[in-house]
Design an enzyme around this catalytic site. Sequence first.
Site, short mmCIF file in Angstrom:
data_model
loop_
_atom_site.label_atom_id
_atom_site.label_comp_id
_atom_site.label_asym_id
_atom_site.label_seq_id
_atom_site.Cartn_x
_atom_site.Cartn_y
_atom_site.Cartn_z
CB CYS A 266 -1.11 0.08 1.31
SG CYS A 266 -2.19 1.26 1.24
CB CYS B 282 -1.36 4.93 6.91
SG CYS B 282 -2.80 4.69 7.35
CB CYS C 131 -0.75 -1.18 8.38
SG CYS C 131 -2.38 -1.98 6.86
CG ASP D 233 -17.08 -13.47 20.76
OD1 ASP D 233 -16.07 -12.71 21.09
OD2 ASP D 233 -17.64 -12.83 19.15
CB CYS E 62 -10.69 -9.44 19.76
SG CYS E 62 -11.47 -8.71 21.23
#
Length: 387
Positions: A41, A47, A50, A319, A345
């Site tokens: 990218c 940015c 990421c 979850d 997560c």
Amino acid sequence: MGRASDGSLHARVLPGEEIELKDDGGVRIVTPSPDRVAPPCRHFKSCGGCAMQHASDEFVSGWKAGILSYALSAQGLGTAIDRIETSPPETRRRAKLTGRRTKKGAFVGFHAARSDDVIAIPECRILSPELRARFPGFEVLARLAATRTTDAELYVTETESGADVLITSPRELDRELRETLPAIASQHGIARITWNGEPVATLAPPIVRLSGFPVEPPPAAFLQATGHAEAVLATEVERIVTGASRVVDLFSGCGTFSLPLARGAVVHAVEGDERLLSALDRAWRGATGLKTITTETRDLFRRPLLPDELRAFDAAVIDPPRAGAEAQIAELAIGGPGVIAMVSCNPVTFARDARTLVNAGYEMGKPLLVDQFRWSAHLEIGCGFTR
């Protein structure tokens, strides 16, 4: 992280690389790692969305497996990881974008790393093409929602009917906006606009399919970030609870696991947000071939299901959000069903909660790692526990 000759650590430098420090604080790679690749990218250097596009997919997978292994080992859990499933690029179906006003208009994007700067990302490699195609409309909304001193936030979700957009803005919803926003939605393929919590324009019900079942979630509802991750996790959860006839789905959301599980079991879905349960109930009533799904609005942090309630079920699915589910896990450890499927997560709270279950006599299966947040430190875990 890589290390300079003075021993200091630097982001976006891979292990074993030799670097030189520049006068401006940047680095020059003297000896690159074999795992170094060209970032796909063009926004990567500026940015903050990421962090690892400069590393090979194999390196990133091993790095993420190491994050989970370290969290487990800190709790004395040394189980091997089953496998890693990575979502393809450009499949992210929901995101939080920042809208910023400029002298000439406005733009939307992500923040730079550890900065208040906002970076425009028209060629983002994580967002789906459908969301990127809606950027002109998002920019029109940002121009209305942001001020010259305060940014706006746009929570965007890709749906079958168009983008679903929840806007948080310093600007109050006035008559002008009420008259303008429906036209913007129509012009730019936006199914629904919600302004500071109030639905303003709904041109079509924003439908998302969960395991093939159409669901109309509330604005900015939690969904797995990619459809790929949702499918992988749903399949894993179904595998773990195979054979159960009554399942309790804790922190059920709007049905990611409840709906597919109801093909073979009676499901009781428990969730603190009544709006999510309403969406699940509507989806269940509109479906065919499913067994009963009952719903219960309940704050599982303050009022977890107790052992005498849990005894009614053959299996549990849990979850929780990133904080984990310490109170509910404690009750499952005392009197939970023989099978538990946990999705998480957060490796740290997952390992903590797994330790509690193992101490109570549960046997931990091999965790499945799902990388749906490509090129970031985030990961998703699915794992079974039996006793």
